[in-house]
Design a protein around this motif. Structure first.
Motif, mmCIF file in Angstrom:
data_model
loop_
_atom_site.group_PDB
_atom_site.id
_atom_site.type_symbol
_atom_site.label_atom_id
_atom_site.label_comp_id
_atom_site.label_asym_id
_atom_site.label_seq_id
_atom_site.Cartn_x
_atom_site.Cartn_y
_atom_site.Cartn_z
ATOM 1 N N THR A 141 0.292 13.814 5.891
ATOM 2 C CA THR A 141 0.246 14.112 4.443
ATOM 3 C C THR A 141 -1.191 13.913 3.945
ATOM 4 O OG1 THR A 141 0.893 11.825 4.024
ATOM 5 C CG2 THR A 141 2.640 13.489 4.037
ATOM 6 N N THR A 142 -2.069 14.825 4.346
ATOM 7 C CA THR A 142 -3.477 14.726 3.962
ATOM 8 C C THR A 142 -3.622 14.874 2.457
ATOM 9 O OG1 THR A 142 -4.050 15.662 6.108
ATOM 10 C CG2 THR A 142 -5.766 15.631 4.434
ATOM 11 N N TYR A 143 -4.338 13.919 1.852
ATOM 12 C CA TYR A 143 -4.570 13.854 0.404
ATOM 13 C C TYR A 143 -3.278 13.730 -0.397
ATOM 14 C CZ TYR A 143 -9.246 15.297 1.749
ATOM 15 O OH TYR A 143 -10.479 15.369 2.350
ATOM 16 N N ARG A 144 -2.183 13.417 0.277
ATOM 17 C CA ARG A 144 -0.917 13.188 -0.428
ATOM 18 C C ARG A 144 -0.251 11.928 0.149
ATOM 19 N NH1 ARG A 144 2.643 18.518 -1.051
ATOM 20 N NH2 ARG A 144 3.502 17.207 -2.711
ATOM 21 N N ALA A 145 -1.095 10.939 0.472
ATOM 22 C CA ALA A 145 -0.591 9.717 1.112
ATOM 23 C C ALA A 145 0.336 8.937 0.182
ATOM 24 C CB ALA A 145 -1.763 8.838 1.559
ATOM 25 N N LEU A 146 -0.020 8.845 -1.089
ATOM 26 C CA LEU A 146 0.823 8.093 -2.024
ATOM 27 C C LEU A 146 2.179 8.764 -2.244
ATOM 28 C CD1 LEU A 146 1.221 5.711 -3.897
ATOM 29 C CD2 LEU A 146 0.021 6.984 -5.703
ATOM 30 N N PRO A 147 2.240 10.086 -2.554
ATOM 31 C CA PRO A 147 3.570 10.720 -2.660
ATOM 32 C C PRO A 147 4.379 10.609 -1.359
ATOM 33 C CG PRO A 147 1.893 12.119 -3.633
ATOM 34 C CD PRO A 147 1.166 11.016 -2.941
ATOM 35 N N GLY A 148 3.692 10.684 -0.204
ATOM 36 C CA GLY A 148 4.410 10.553 1.055
ATOM 37 C C GLY A 148 5.036 9.186 1.216
ATOM 38 N N TRP A 149 4.279 8.145 0.833
ATOM 39 C CA TRP A 149 4.832 6.791 0.940
ATOM 40 C C TRP A 149 5.998 6.607 -0.027
ATOM 41 C CZ3 TRP A 149 3.916 2.538 -2.677
ATOM 42 C CH2 TRP A 149 4.436 1.314 -2.217
ATOM 43 N N LEU A 150 5.876 7.133 -1.245
ATOM 44 C CA LEU A 150 6.952 7.023 -2.218
ATOM 45 C C LEU A 150 8.209 7.755 -1.754
ATOM 46 C CD1 LEU A 150 4.948 7.551 -5.536
ATOM 47 C CD2 LEU A 150 5.904 5.400 -4.665
ATOM 48 N N ALA A 151 8.042 8.859 -0.998
ATOM 49 C CA ALA A 151 9.195 9.636 -0.549
ATOM 50 C C ALA A 151 10.029 8.880 0.472
ATOM 51 C CB ALA A 151 8.721 10.970 0.043
ATOM 52 N N THR A 152 9.435 7.881 1.145
ATOM 53 C CA THR A 152 10.193 7.112 2.144
ATOM 54 C C THR A 152 10.668 5.773 1.608
ATOM 55 O OG1 THR A 152 8.113 6.215 3.012
ATOM 56 C CG2 THR A 152 9.006 8.181 4.089
ATOM 57 N N LEU A 153 10.414 5.466 0.370
ATOM 58 C CA LEU A 153 10.969 4.262 -0.241
ATOM 59 C C LEU A 153 12.438 4.498 -0.598
ATOM 60 C CD1 LEU A 153 8.086 3.093 -2.625
ATOM 61 C CD2 LEU A 153 8.703 2.157 -0.391
ATOM 62 N N PRO A 154 13.244 3.445 -0.653
ATOM 63 C CA PRO A 154 14.679 3.618 -0.983
ATOM 64 C C PRO A 154 14.906 3.893 -2.461
ATOM 65 C CG PRO A 154 14.164 1.293 -0.692
ATOM 66 C CD PRO A 154 12.914 2.036 -0.320
ATOM 67 N N LEU A 155 14.229 4.931 -2.949
ATOM 68 C CA LEU A 155 14.362 5.334 -4.354
ATOM 69 C C LEU A 155 15.116 6.647 -4.520
ATOM 70 C CD1 LEU A 155 10.704 4.524 -5.504
ATOM 71 C CD2 LEU A 155 12.721 3.063 -5.696
ATOM 72 N N TYR B 148 10.828 12.777 6.405
ATOM 73 C CA TYR B 148 9.518 12.126 6.322
ATOM 74 C C TYR B 148 9.539 10.839 7.139
ATOM 75 C CZ TYR B 148 9.559 15.138 2.190
ATOM 76 O OH TYR B 148 9.690 16.216 1.349
ATOM 77 N N LEU B 149 8.404 10.526 7.760
ATOM 78 C CA LEU B 149 8.270 9.341 8.614
ATOM 79 C C LEU B 149 7.046 8.558 8.155
ATOM 80 C CD1 LEU B 149 8.574 11.253 12.010
ATOM 81 C CD2 LEU B 149 10.458 10.328 10.665
ATOM 82 N N THR B 150 7.234 7.298 7.769
ATOM 83 C CA THR B 150 6.125 6.438 7.362
ATOM 84 C C THR B 150 5.935 5.340 8.396
ATOM 85 O OG1 THR B 150 6.431 6.857 5.006
ATOM 86 C CG2 THR B 150 5.236 4.871 5.609
ATOM 87 N N VAL B 151 4.727 5.283 8.969
ATOM 88 C CA VAL B 151 4.386 4.310 10.000
ATOM 89 C C VAL B 151 3.597 3.178 9.362
ATOM 90 C CG1 VAL B 151 3.326 3.982 12.263
ATOM 91 C CG2 VAL B 151 4.270 6.226 11.633
ATOM 92 N N HIS B 152 3.934 1.945 9.701
ATOM 93 C CA HIS B 152 3.255 0.767 9.171
ATOM 94 C C HIS B 152 2.558 0.021 10.309
ATOM 95 C CE1 HIS B 152 5.397 0.901 5.217
ATOM 96 N NE2 HIS B 152 6.325 1.502 5.963
ATOM 97 N N ALA B 153 1.390 -0.553 10.012
ATOM 98 C CA ALA B 153 0.641 -1.343 10.988
ATOM 99 C C ALA B 153 -0.284 -2.293 10.252
ATOM 100 C CB ALA B 153 -0.139 -0.442 11.948
ATOM 101 N N ALA B 154 -0.842 -3.242 11.020
ATOM 102 C CA ALA B 154 -1.677 -4.274 10.400
ATOM 103 C C ALA B 154 -3.118 -3.833 10.209
ATOM 104 C CB ALA B 154 -1.632 -5.551 11.245
#
Length: 596
Positions: free
Chosen positions: A153-167, A121-127
């Motif tokens: 990750t259409t309609y699954r943005a939150l699970p996608g972001w959680l999958a790239t956290l160091p958890l 999974y790849l999470t891109v961050h921007a301002a």
């Protein structure tokens, strides 16, 4: 604790999240290339923007893996036979898949590999939204260049972001099956970035060398945090080696490092004048260093007079330009001691503060010796005692060598005496280094070192200095454009091996084979040095564990101080006004006039 660790708010959209004050979107890798090489994911790791990459790995037990492969092989074989019964041609993709499944089943059965469920999974961050779209498109382009298939990750943005956290939690579970070899190829075990050295307080130490040519990250390097503090810089003429050296020197001065510079072309003079340093212009009227000067007496119990006589043997060998025979060395040894004795200096430490002799005194002792060897040596010293070069080396010293930055400017000297003048300046620096209190770091820069290293005695002195400098918290920076003079001799290679910091800039095709062999360069590094533009360099560590390609950068104020480009200097002088005769005298780079 959770309030401190988490964001103040999360706003969920169809394909993006507003995490606090910035936006994030997650991409899932759904397709992979058929064949890869080790470290093939490195381009994603080196993405210059803010990108989080998560690789979730779950091993598959061997019994389950074997059962799954057995069903897959049966399914593929059934399809092949059905197609054959109906008269269809063989499908190449099915044939390849069946062969791969069979090979993998045999490796698992023999214990040579395992299967894993892998999710990437790849999470891109921007301002803002516009920047986020641009960054996501750039990441997608890199992924597609690696023959990967990317999906948002259409309609699954939150699970996608959680999958790239160091958890360590795979909230999407969009996986593919990998074997051991394929999974190992995904790991970028090498990084283009150097490890950052830290000080006692945990903050980054060192100075900025430039930007990483691959990742664009700042390259911070601390030579005084290495096993030794020496460096070697090799490049062809005009590649920017002196520019990079002056840039490091200027930035080290801000960290309270003191420095001494051997400057054959007066390239460091303007820098010294800008920071309040001291310039010793050897060859100018009244500027002289006496080779017979004794260092300050120390409490270590060493025989200063004996060590000085040994240095005089080295200096005379370089001054005369030939190797000294055993007979000549014996005559000179007697003459040195006699000259000191006539000046009232003996082995008694109380006499070491008296005025030392000069070359004229040495010539007088040789003349009175009466032997043929002594007379020949006296005749060879005539140019330096009463001839054309008498004002350079004959007489008491007139220059002070103390200061936070001392530059020995040698451009006024004739080429024939630059090597002995460099040796004499190095000796003055070394006496200053060994007599100062060991309370601060010091850097000795020897530019155009080939002038000294082409002489055997001079190379030996430089080698001894490189070996002993670390004991006095001192680093030796050797800068040269002639690789053959450094690498063709055992002493030159020993100086390179005693440099924990090695900088290579653009190389000539005629010298690249020698450079590649001695620095163990790969094909890519070799091609980089052949095609590098001005300022691009390859920074190596002495143990070969780390290396980085960088681009040196300087602030406008730094550039004005360290540049020696004739066109830029002429433009600077044009902005300052004209002399009455329409010319400028460039005191920073020599005595030449710029005719405007």
């Amino acid at each position: 604790m959770l309030d401190v660790a988490g964001p103040e708010a999360i706003e969920v959209h169809a394909r993006a999240l507003a995490v606090g004050a910035h936006l994030a979107t997650t991409l899932v890798v759904t397709g992979y290339p058929a064949e890869v090489t080790p470290g093939w994911l490195a381009p994603l790791l080196n993405f210059p923007g803010h990108l989080d990459i998560a690789l979730h790995i779950e091993p598959v037990p061997n019994p389950i893996a074997a059962a799954g492969l057995k069903k897959q092989r049966a399914r593929l074989e059934s399809g092949r036979r059905t197609g054959f019964d109906k008269g269809h041609l063989d499908d190449p993709e099915v044939e390849a898949a069946a062969a791969d499944a069979a090979e993998l089943a045999y490796r698992i059965a023999r214990g040579e590999g395992k299967l894993f469920h892998v999710a990437l999974y790849l999470t891109v961050h921007a301002a803002d939204e516009e920047s986020l779209a641009e960054q996501a498109a750039a990441v997608r382009a890199i992924a597609e260049s690696l023959l990967m298939t990317i999906a948002p990750t259409t309609y699954r943005a939150l699970p996608g972001w959680l999958a790239t956290l160091p958890l360590g939690i795979d909230t999407l579970k969009i996986r593919r099956t990998f074997d051991t070899a394929a999974l190992a190829a995904c790991f970028p075990f090498t990084s283009p970035d150097l490890p950052t050295a830290t000080g006692e307080d945990g903050t980054a130490s060192g100075v900025l060398y430039g930007l990483n040519a691959v990742s664009g990250a700042p390259v911070l390097w601390d030579r005084f945090a290495q096993d030794n503090y020496n460096s070697i810089t090799l490049a062809r003429s005009g590649a920017g080696k002196s520019y990079l050296t002056k840039l490091e020197l200027l930035r080290l001065l801000f960290t309270r490092v003191t420095a001494s510079v051997i400057d054959p072309e007066n390239e460091y003079v303007r820098l010294a004048e800008t920071v309040g340093g001291h310039v010793i212009a050897l060859g100018a009227d009244g500027v002289r260093l006496n080779p017979f000067d004794l260092p300050a007496a120390t409490d270590s119990g060493e025989d200063v007079l004996t060590r000085r006589v040994l240095f005089l043997h080295t200096f005379l060998a370089v001054l005369l330009g030939t190797d000294v025979t055993a007979a000549e060395k014996a005559v000179l040894d007697r003459a040195f001691l006699s000259a000191y004795e006539r000046a009232g200096i003996t082995g008694d430490t109380r006499t070491w503060s008296r005025t030392p002799p000069t070359l004229t005194d040495l010539a007088a002792v040789l003349t009175e010796d009466g032997s043929e060897t002594a007379a020949e040596l006296a005749d060879r010293l005539v140019p330096y005692t009463s001839g054309s070069h008498a004002r350079l080396f004959n007489g008491p010293s007139t220059a002070a060598t103390a200061g936070h930055l001392v530059v020995f400017a040698l451009r006024r000297l004739p080429e024939e005496v630059k090597a002995p003048a460099m040796l004499l300046a190095l000796d003055a620096i070394w006496r200053q280094v060994t007599s100062r209190p060991a309370s601060g770091r010091h850097l000795v820069v020897v530019d155009e070192a080939w002038l000294l290293m082409r002489d055997g005695a001079g190379a030996r002195f430089l080698f001894r200095m490189a070996k002993a400098a670390r004991k006095y918290w001192t680093g030796l920076a050797v800068v040269t454009q002639d690789a053959d003079d450094v690498l063709a001799s055992p002493l030159g290679r020993a100086i390179v091996s005693n440099a924990a910091t090695q900088v290579l800039l653009r190389q000539a095709p005629q010298a690249i084979d020698t450079i590649s062999e001695n620095f163990h360069l790969c094909h890519g590094e070799r091609e980089f040095l052949l095609s590098a533009t001005r300022g691009e360099a390859l920074l190596l560590t002495g143990d070969r564990r780390h290396k980085v390609a960088l681009i040196s950068i300087a602030a406008p104020g730094e550039h004005e101080v360290i540049t020696t480009d004739p066109g830029e200097l002429a433009a600077q002088h044009a902005d300052d006004g004209f002399e009455s005769d329409g010319s400028y005298v460039d005191g920073a780079v020599g005595d030449e006039e710029w005719e405007l």
